[in-house]
Every structure is written in structure tokens, then in C-alpha cells.
Scaffold this motif. Structure first.
Motif, PDB file in Angstrom:
ATOM      1  N   VAL A   1       0.851  -1.193   0.000  1.00 53.63           N
ATOM      2  CA  VAL A   1       0.000   0.000   0.000  1.00 53.63           C
ATOM      3  C   VAL A   1       0.886   1.241   0.000  1.00 53.63           C
ATOM      4  N   PHE A   2       0.619   2.153  -0.909  1.00 51.63           N
ATOM      5  CA  PHE A   2       1.307   3.444  -0.917  1.00 51.63           C
ATOM      6  C   PHE A   2       0.357   4.508  -0.373  1.00 51.63           C
ATOM      7  N   GLY A   3       0.770   5.106   0.748  1.00 52.42           N
ATOM      8  CA  GLY A   3      -0.039   6.139   1.380  1.00 52.42           C
ATOM      9  C   GLY A   3       0.843   7.294   1.817  1.00 52.42           C
ATOM     10  N   VAL A   4       0.253   8.229   2.531  1.00 51.64           N
ATOM     11  CA  VAL A   4       0.953   9.462   2.908  1.00 51.64           C
ATOM     12  C   VAL A   4       1.168   9.522   4.415  1.00 51.64           C
ATOM     13  N   SER A   5       2.421   9.775   4.801  1.00 52.48           N
ATOM     14  CA  SER A   5       2.800   9.765   6.208  1.00 52.48           C
ATOM     15  C   SER A   5       3.655  10.990   6.540  1.00 52.48           C
ATOM     16  N   PHE A   6       3.573  11.463   7.791  1.00 55.00           N
ATOM     17  CA  PHE A   6       4.437  12.540   8.265  1.00 55.00           C
ATOM     18  C   PHE A   6       5.874  12.050   8.422  1.00 55.00           C
ATOM     19  N   ASP A   7       6.822  12.983   8.340  1.00 50.64           N
ATOM     20  CA  ASP A   7       8.191  12.654   8.736  1.00 50.64           C
ATOM     21  C   ASP A   7       8.286  12.692  10.263  1.00 50.64           C
ATOM     22  N   LYS A   8       9.443  12.382  10.806  1.00 49.98           N
ATOM     23  CA  LYS A   8       9.596  12.257  12.259  1.00 49.98           C
ATOM     24  C   LYS A   8       9.344  13.567  13.002  1.00 49.98           C
ATOM     25  N   GLU A   9       9.616  14.675  12.346  1.00 48.26           N
ATOM     26  CA  GLU A   9       9.444  15.979  12.992  1.00 48.26           C
ATOM     27  C   GLU A   9       8.090  16.614  12.678  1.00 48.26           C
ATOM     28  N   PHE A  10       7.272  15.921  11.897  1.00 49.37           N
ATOM     29  CA  PHE A  10       5.932  16.393  11.526  1.00 49.37           C
ATOM     30  C   PHE A  10       5.963  17.710  10.755  1.00 49.37           C
ATOM     31  N   LYS A  11       7.031  17.910   9.984  1.00 54.99           N
ATOM     32  CA  LYS A  11       7.158  19.138   9.198  1.00 54.99           C
ATOM     33  C   LYS A  11       6.786  18.938   7.729  1.00 54.99           C
ATOM     34  N   ASN A  12       6.849  17.711   7.250  1.00 56.28           N
ATOM     35  CA  ASN A  12       6.523  17.390   5.859  1.00 56.28           C
ATOM     36  C   ASN A  12       5.768  16.068   5.801  1.00 56.28           C
ATOM     37  N   VAL A  13       5.116  15.831   4.676  1.00 58.59           N
ATOM     38  CA  VAL A  13       4.489  14.524   4.449  1.00 58.59           C
ATOM     39  C   VAL A  13       5.005  13.960   3.131  1.00 58.59           C
ATOM     40  N   SER A  14       5.123  12.636   3.074  1.00 54.77           N
ATOM     41  CA  SER A  14       5.648  11.964   1.891  1.00 54.77           C
ATOM     42  C   SER A  14       4.874  10.682   1.632  1.00 54.77           C
ATOM     43  N   HIS A  15       4.875  10.250   0.385  1.00 59.78           N
ATOM     44  CA  HIS A  15       4.330   8.939   0.057  1.00 59.78           C
ATOM     45  C   HIS A  15       5.308   7.851   0.521  1.00 59.78           C
ATOM     46  N   VAL A  16       4.774   6.826   1.159  1.00 60.11           N
ATOM     47  CA  VAL A  16       5.602   5.726   1.662  1.00 60.11           C
ATOM     48  C   VAL A  16       4.982   4.392   1.261  1.00 60.11           C
ATOM     49  N   ALA A  17       5.816   3.379   1.135  1.00 61.09           N
ATOM     50  CA  ALA A  17       5.351   2.019   0.840  1.00 61.09           C
ATOM     51  C   ALA A  17       5.106   1.284   2.151  1.00 61.09           C
ATOM     52  N   CYS A  18       3.940   0.655   2.282  1.00 63.07           N
ATOM     53  CA  CYS A  18       3.561  -0.064   3.505  1.00 63.07           C
ATOM     54  C   CYS A  18       3.341  -1.544   3.171  1.00 63.07           C
ATOM     55  N   PHE A  19       4.023  -2.406   3.920  1.00 65.63           N
ATOM     56  CA  PHE A  19       3.899  -3.849   3.712  1.00 65.63           C
ATOM     57  C   PHE A  19       3.169  -4.523   4.872  1.00 65.63           C
TER      58      PHE A  19
END
Length: 396
Positions: free
Chosen positions: A108-126
């Protein structure tokens, strides 16, 4: 050099989808934020060979044909009251779809925050534990450079893939792939637009004072879905700010189209002809008492693949079919894009100059107090109101 002439579009047309970066054989296109906080392509002229691939794959240049909505349902996951599903913005339908894909050994490719909650990126989820970070609305644009290549690689390995994103990102993926394989499923949402990342980051800084945070929720339910809450929680699990989602700075500016990307105001994908297999939206119009409290989604079935996927999750959801003529006319962003606010340019120009406080002043609908013009304008308004009130005594 940004090189808009090579992409054959102007900046106001660019969606910031980043598909041009993935298709470039020379790797001469990178993505960066402009002074307003929007994701844009930068072309290295020295490396460019003028092949035109970026232009051909661009979803702003070349419309990806959509399919008119076939069926509409409303509802929620059977266990919507669970603590896990209360992390979802509405009816937890995306989580059910993602679980069906993960259970099929898919990705699943979805959108997640980075560790500092300053940006969001698409990530692969298994795994579903990874999908959890993709729950909930994010009102800034996700960084997608490299994600189209990742999706293509997973598809070629025979994996079942679910890609979720904005309609323009779905269009970008389909354009990149050219031929959509049977093992790709797509989910978009009825999109309001994407907000300025710079405005969000400046707001975050003004509220948190650079404290460590563990959670940002644009639309947390906090016990009642129809009164969603903008929440920032620190590393000690203590709320730094909690208020109604559209009541203050960021949420209010976003809801009033003051910080959206310029291309969002003329988006060709804000229509009933959808580019994804399934489209999702918050259900706030056709709600029961239970739904008012715990959440509900609108589910638009657009393709046969979308219907097949929906049939997989139906046993785990409480769903009710709706009549299209009752729903579509009431959903603004199925008819036309968001209309930019009259103060949008002024707000973003102040933001670009580093004056966040001045930018915030425009959100309340007036010129910031820091300008003589603003003070004069408000004074004239007060005088007009007094004159109107005085004359009203004689003409009522």
C-alpha cells in the motif's frame, strides 16, 4: 533554472506531482519548495537533452481520461468505535481497503508525516502497522519524488499494489505507467486542494516553539466526528493546542482557499469523471446519530476493479447505497475546483517575505494592523457601519 518552457506549462498550471522527476532519463529534474511553500520542479539545463519525456508524462499537459462515478455508498467500518479506527478522519474505509491489500501480500502506498511532523511523503507499507501512519487527513502536499518508480517496480514483481493520493497524483501515476496493469488498484479522494507547506511549518513553529511533538492531527475526532479537532501533542503526550479544525490560523486559511496551490484553483480533475478506481470523501450530509459521533465516509465506485475491491471489504463495513442524484449536486468539488480567496496572494506574499504574523492578519478578512492602509481601511468600514445604522432609524 526552473525551466517551465521545457515542461511546456506555466507555474500556475503545475500540480507539483513530481512525475517529471521519475521519468527523466538524465535525472536532471529535482523537486524543491518555492518561496510560498509549494513543491515545484527544478531543471538542470546542463544535463537536459530535450527529450520531452517530462512534457509528455505531465498530467497538467495531458489529461488522463476519467470515468464517471458508477455507484455511491455511505458508511463506516464495523468496528468504527475502536480506538484504532477513531484515528481515521471519517469512516475508516481507507484502512479496510488497505488491509484487504496487505492480507493479499500486497503493498500500500499512502501518505505519512516525517519524524518531525514538518513534511508529508508517500511511503510504501507492507504491514498494517505501517499503514497506521497513513490514516487521517493531511492538508499539505506529499513529496512524491521517486514514488512512481517504486510503484512500477512492485507491479513488475507481481505484487498487488494500492496507490492512494490526490486525483492529480493518480493521473500522474497512470501517465507514467502508460498501461495500467491488472494488479494496480487506485484510491483518490474528493480533493479541496493542497495547502502551503511553508505556512503550515510557520504555524507549527508559532504554536510549538520548536518543542518535540509526537502527533499532529488536522481532523482528529476527539469523541465527535462532526466537530473535528486540530491537535498537536508533545512528546509527553500533552496537548500543545486543541481547537476546532477550521477555527484558527491554518485550518481557517485552508478551508477558505487562502493557502492552496494556484493550480488547485483550476484543477481539471475536480469533476465527476474520476481517475481512480474508488474515490473517498467525508460524509457530513447523510449521517445517523452514530455517524455524527464516530465518523462516516462516502465511497464512490468508479470502475469494475473498484467494485471488486469494495466487495472484498463489504463484510467488514456497515454500508448503505445512495442515489447519485441526491449526492453529486451537493459535493462542490465534484462540480468545479476550489475558488481562491481574494486575500490569497496578499497572504502568500507576506509569507514569502518571512512575515508570518502579517500573513495571519489576512485570515480574518482584513488588512494586518501593522499597515497604515489597513488601519485606515478598517476605520472607513466602521464609519460606514455607523452611517448605515443611523440612516436605518429613518427608513425602517
Amino acid at each position: 533554472n526552473i525551466g517551465w518552457e521545457k515542461l511546456r506549462i506555466t507555474k500556475n498550471k503545475c500540480y507539483g506531482c513530481a512525475v517529471c522527476t521519475d521519468v527523466c532519463p538524465q535525472k536532471c529534474i529535482t523537486m524543491s519548495y518555492d518561496k510560498y511553500g509549494f513543491y515545484i520542479p527544478i531543471i538542470n539545463d546542463d544535463k537536459c537533452i530535450h527529450c520531452g519525456k517530462c512534457m509528455k508524462v505531465c498530467p497538467a499537459n495531458n489529461s488522463v481520461q476519467g470515468i464517471e462515478i458508477d455507484q455511491i455508498f455511505k458508511g463506516y467500518a464495523n468496528d468504527i468505535m475502536s480506538e484504532e479506527n477513531q484515528k481515521s478522519t471519517s469512516g475508516a474505509i481507507f484502512a479496510l481497503i488497505a488491509k484487504a491489500i496487505i492480507d493479499s501480500n500486497g503493498v500500500v502506498f499512502g501518505v505519512s508525516f516525517d519524524k518531525e511532523f514538518k513534511n508529508v511523503s508517500h511511503v510504501a507499507c507492507f504491514e498494517m502497522t505501517q499503514v497506521d501512519s497513513c490514516r487521517g487527513s493531511k492538508y499539505i502536499q506529499s513529496r512524491t519524488q521517486g514514488v512512481y518508480k517504486q510503484v512500477d517496480e512492485q507491479l513488475k514483481q507481481g505484487k498487488i499494489v494500492l496507490f492512494s493520493g490526490t486525483p492529480c497524483q493518480i493521473a500522474a501515476l497512470k501517465s507514467y505507467l502508460k498501461v495500467v496493469p491488472d494488479n494496480l488498484f487506485t484510491v483518490d479522494f474528493v480533493c479541496h486542494g493542497v495547502g502551503s507547506t511553508k505556512f503550515y511549518q510557520d504555524y507549527l513553529k508559532s504554536v510549538t516553539k520548536d518543542a518535540c511533538i509526537s502527533h499532529v492531527g488536522f481532523r482528529d475526532k476527539c469523541g465527535f466526528y462532526l466537530k473535528s479537532t486540530f491537535r498537536i501533542i508533545d512528546s509527553d503526550n500533552t496537548p500543545i493546542t486543541e481547537h476546532l479544525s477550521y477555527e484558527k490560523n491554518f485550518g481557517k486559511a485552508f478551508a477558505n482557499n487562502m493557502i492552496s496551490r494556484e493550480s488547485c484553483g483550476e484543477c481539471k480533475y475536480a469533476t465527476v469523471e474520476r481517475v481512480a478506481d474508488i474515490s473517498l470523501a467525508d460524509n457530513i450530509l447523510f449521517v445517523t446519530e452514530k455517524e455524527k459521533q464516530y465518523g462516516s465516509s462516502l465511497v464512490f465506485i468508479n470502475t469494475q476493479k473498484g467494485l471488486d475491491l469494495f466487495e472484498l471489504i463489504k463484510p467488514n463495513a456497515c454500508m448503505e447505497q445512495l442515489n447519485k442524484v441526491d449526492v453529486i449536486p451537493k459535493i462542490m468539488h465534484l462540480k468545479h475546483p476550489s475558488i481562491p480567496h481574494k486575500h490569497r496572494k496578499k497572504l502568500l506574499n507576506a509569507l514569502a517575505k518571512g512575515n508570518y504574523e502579517k500573513a495571519v492578519g489576512y485570515i480574518s478578512g482584513y488588512e494586518p494592523k501593522s499597515t497604515i492602509y489597513g488601519r485606515l481601511k478598517r476605520k472607513i468600514k466602521r464609519v460606514k457601519r455607523r452611517i448605515k445604522k443611523f440612516l436605518g432609524k429613518f427608513f425602517d
